[in-house]
Design a protein around this motif. Structure first.
Motif, mmCIF file in Angstrom:
data_model
loop_
_atom_site.group_PDB
_atom_site.id
_atom_site.type_symbol
_atom_site.label_atom_id
_atom_site.label_comp_id
_atom_site.label_asym_id
_atom_site.label_seq_id
_atom_site.Cartn_x
_atom_site.Cartn_y
_atom_site.Cartn_z
ATOM 1 N N TRP A 118 0.779 -1.233 0.000
ATOM 2 C CA TRP A 118 0.000 0.000 0.000
ATOM 3 C C TRP A 118 0.819 1.297 0.000
ATOM 4 N N LEU A 119 1.924 1.327 0.668
ATOM 5 C CA LEU A 119 2.619 2.603 0.860
ATOM 6 C C LEU A 119 3.104 3.173 -0.474
ATOM 7 N N GLY A 120 2.758 4.432 -0.719
ATOM 8 C CA GLY A 120 3.154 5.105 -1.948
ATOM 9 C C GLY A 120 2.304 4.749 -3.149
ATOM 10 N N LYS A 121 1.274 3.923 -2.965
ATOM 11 C CA LYS A 121 0.427 3.496 -4.071
ATOM 12 C C LYS A 121 -0.808 4.399 -4.193
ATOM 13 N N ARG A 122 -1.272 4.542 -5.434
ATOM 14 C CA ARG A 122 -2.516 5.283 -5.661
ATOM 15 C C ARG A 122 -3.705 4.395 -5.334
ATOM 16 N N VAL A 123 -4.685 4.988 -4.670
ATOM 17 C CA VAL A 123 -5.838 4.217 -4.222
ATOM 18 C C VAL A 123 -7.131 5.007 -4.396
ATOM 19 N N CYS A 124 -8.214 4.271 -4.501
ATOM 20 C CA CYS A 124 -9.563 4.769 -4.267
ATOM 21 C C CYS A 124 -10.095 3.981 -3.075
ATOM 22 N N GLY A 125 -11.303 4.292 -2.608
ATOM 23 C CA GLY A 125 -11.745 3.596 -1.407
ATOM 24 C C GLY A 125 -13.242 3.532 -1.233
ATOM 25 N N PRO A 144 -9.800 3.090 6.733
ATOM 26 C CA PRO A 144 -9.281 1.752 7.060
ATOM 27 C C PRO A 144 -8.553 1.149 5.864
ATOM 28 N N ILE A 145 -7.492 0.426 6.123
ATOM 29 C CA ILE A 145 -6.740 -0.217 5.050
ATOM 30 C C ILE A 145 -7.637 -1.168 4.266
ATOM 31 N N THR A 146 -8.582 -1.804 4.949
ATOM 32 C CA THR A 146 -9.483 -2.746 4.280
ATOM 33 C C THR A 146 -10.441 -2.058 3.323
ATOM 34 N N ASN A 147 -10.563 -0.742 3.386
ATOM 35 C CA ASN A 147 -11.432 0.003 2.464
ATOM 36 C C ASN A 147 -10.734 0.363 1.157
ATOM 37 N N LEU A 148 -9.444 0.145 1.076
ATOM 38 C CA LEU A 148 -8.667 0.661 -0.052
ATOM 39 C C LEU A 148 -8.680 -0.282 -1.254
ATOM 40 N N HIS A 149 -8.561 0.319 -2.440
ATOM 41 C CA HIS A 149 -8.465 -0.416 -3.695
ATOM 42 C C HIS A 149 -7.367 0.220 -4.535
ATOM 43 N N LEU A 150 -6.453 -0.607 -5.026
ATOM 44 C CA LEU A 150 -5.347 -0.108 -5.830
ATOM 45 C C LEU A 150 -5.834 0.367 -7.199
ATOM 46 N N CYS A 189 -24.242 2.300 -2.483
ATOM 47 C CA CYS A 189 -22.808 2.179 -2.795
ATOM 48 C C CYS A 189 -22.500 0.812 -3.396
ATOM 49 N N GLY A 190 -21.625 0.817 -4.403
ATOM 50 C CA GLY A 190 -21.330 -0.415 -5.106
ATOM 51 C C GLY A 190 -19.873 -0.820 -5.048
ATOM 52 N N PRO A 191 -19.494 -1.811 -5.879
ATOM 53 C CA PRO A 191 -18.151 -2.407 -5.830
ATOM 54 C C PRO A 191 -17.112 -1.545 -6.541
ATOM 55 N N ILE A 192 -16.195 -0.966 -5.765
ATOM 56 C CA ILE A 192 -15.134 -0.127 -6.323
ATOM 57 C C ILE A 192 -14.236 -0.941 -7.258
ATOM 58 N N ASP A 193 -13.931 -2.179 -6.879
ATOM 59 C CA ASP A 193 -13.040 -2.990 -7.713
ATOM 60 C C ASP A 193 -13.652 -3.244 -9.087
#
Length: 425
Positions: A93-100, A152-158, A342-346
């Motif tokens: 995760w560190l330094g990576k672009r994410v949505c959530g 939360p880290i569990t909310n993140l998507h690369l 709300c729907g699936p970000i992935d």
């Protein structure tokens, strides 16, 4: 104390302004995210009218970079269901672009722990419906129109490499559209074994024909829904069957979804003020599934008139304005009314990342098909080819965070499609 800029609402219904706030610190198992871009949507405009009684930093659409993790030892990565050490999580995760995901559950209640296995029968029940949840920029949690947020880290998507920031911001509104197929609200045709038909295993005659779908409203969310349901129809039903219809008011907006797999009609075509339900006889009660994305309480009247008896009316609109509600059509026609949020970000990120080679298009060949009255005959499929989803066309203007108030005013204009705020370079 480190500070940051943010667009904040001090009292419910205030206009909001850019102020300096303390830079947030991540709680255990949370990430600190530097916001690159944030989007402005109709829900934000409704909140500024007093919806949800929200105070704090506005916004829930974003793309950002993970700058810091607060990870205790022996942290469990719920996706992998295995114990990972801190180094693995930092590498991921560190330094990576994410949505959530915008909903933050408490992690301790029966919903979050998936007691009674409701996730198996109610799509992603635990993701959306913790009774103690906070929601980015909507409910008791500062949002994304800021230089930093925590999630939360569990909310993140690369975010996939090569995807631009301006495209990645669209993953949240597109995910909201993807929620409709995630909920299984549209039937795409059933064969003799009772199973939903999947390509390439097709039969020309359905025991249950595919649903006829209407989408009402050509605003930002309505267009995202059209982009998703049109492509889903083409993917699941490449044989000739009625494509979803988007009813809207504006030719230029309807033109934006060309190549998405939907038919485009003016809403005036289905309105008849002399009819008891306000809908013309050519369209009254003709659709199995009607998605209301008008953002207006008045849209419910038209939507219920379009929906057949015992059909499904999907509500995607949130609106601060109230209106007298007539429940009679819903009871008389025994409509199934389903909220969809709300729907699936992935899934949204995957759809945004598809290129032309990945997109399914209908095959323009004659097919034998049985209609709803049992008549059989050749049906010619002349639908336009499906195109990759290019959401950049929806961006009207971008603003720096310091001019967030101007961005909000621009987003409120009827001529505006999508406004994005650049929070960091």
């Amino acid at each position: 104390m480190a500070t940051m800029l943010a667009f904040s609402i001090q009292n419910p219904g205030d206009e909001g302004k850019v102020i300096s706030l303390p830079k947030p610190q991540p709680e255990p198992n949370f990430a600190l995210i530097k916001i690159l871009r944030a989007g402005v949507c109709n829900t934000d405009l409704e909140i500024l009218q007093g919806y949800m009684g929200f105070t704090g930093v506005l916004g829930h659409e974003f793309v950002g970079i993970v700058e810091e993790l607060n990870v205790p030892q022996n942290t469990i990565d719920s996706d992998a269901n295995s114990t990972l050490n801190v180094i693995d999580l930092y590498d991921k995760w560190l330094g990576k672009r994410v949505c959530g995901d915008i909903n933050v559950g408490c992690g301790d209640c029966g919903v979050c722990l998936n007691e009674h296995n409701r996730d198996a029968c109610c799509a992603k029940f635990s993701r959306n419906h913790c009774p103690n949840r906070t929601v980015l920029g909507i409910l008791n949690r500062n949002g994304t129109m800021a230089e930093y947020i925590t999630l939360p880290i569990t909310n993140l998507h690369l975010v996939p490499e090569g995807m631009s920031d301006e495209v990645a911001v669209f993953c949240e509104p597109l995910a909201a559209a993807c929620r409709i197929p995630e909920q299984g609200l549209v039937n795409y045709g059933y064969g003799a074994d009772g199973q939903n038909l999947q390509p390439p295993d097709r039969v020309a005659v359905y025991l249950r024909p595919p649903d006829r779908v209407a989408i009402l409203g050509d605003g930002k969310l309505g267009l995202m829904i059209a982009e998703v349901l049109g492509r889903e129809h083409a993917r699941r039903n490449p044989v000739a069957s009625p494509a979803p219809i988007l009813f809207g008011k504006h030719a230029h907006k309807l033109g934006l979804v060309e190549g998405s797999g939907v038919e485009r009609r003016f809403v005036s075509e289905c309105i008849d003020a002399t009819a008891f339900n306000g809908v013309s006889k050519d369209h009254a009660g003709k659709y199995d599934v009607v998605v209301d994305a008008t953002g207006s309480p008045a849209g419910l009247t038209i939507s219920s008139g379009l929906c057949r008896p015992m059909g499904t009316l999907v509500l995607k609109s949130t609106c601060a304005a109230g209106k007298e509600f007539n429940a009679a059509p819903f009871v008389i026609d025994e409509l199934r009314v389903v909220g969809s949020r709300c729907g699936p970000i992935d899934t949204a990120l995957e759809l945004l990342n598809l290129d032309a080679a990945d997109v399914a298009s209908p095959t323009p060949t004659p097919n034998q098909e049985t209609d709803r009255n049992g008549a059989s005959g050749p049906v010619s499929d002349e639908r336009e080819p499906i195109q990759p989803l290019r959401v950049e066309k929806y961006i009207t203007q971008t603003f720096p965070l310091s001019e967030a108030a101007d961005a909000i005013r621009c987003a409120a204009l009827k001529s505006t499609m999508k406004v994005q705020i650049i929070c960091s370079e």
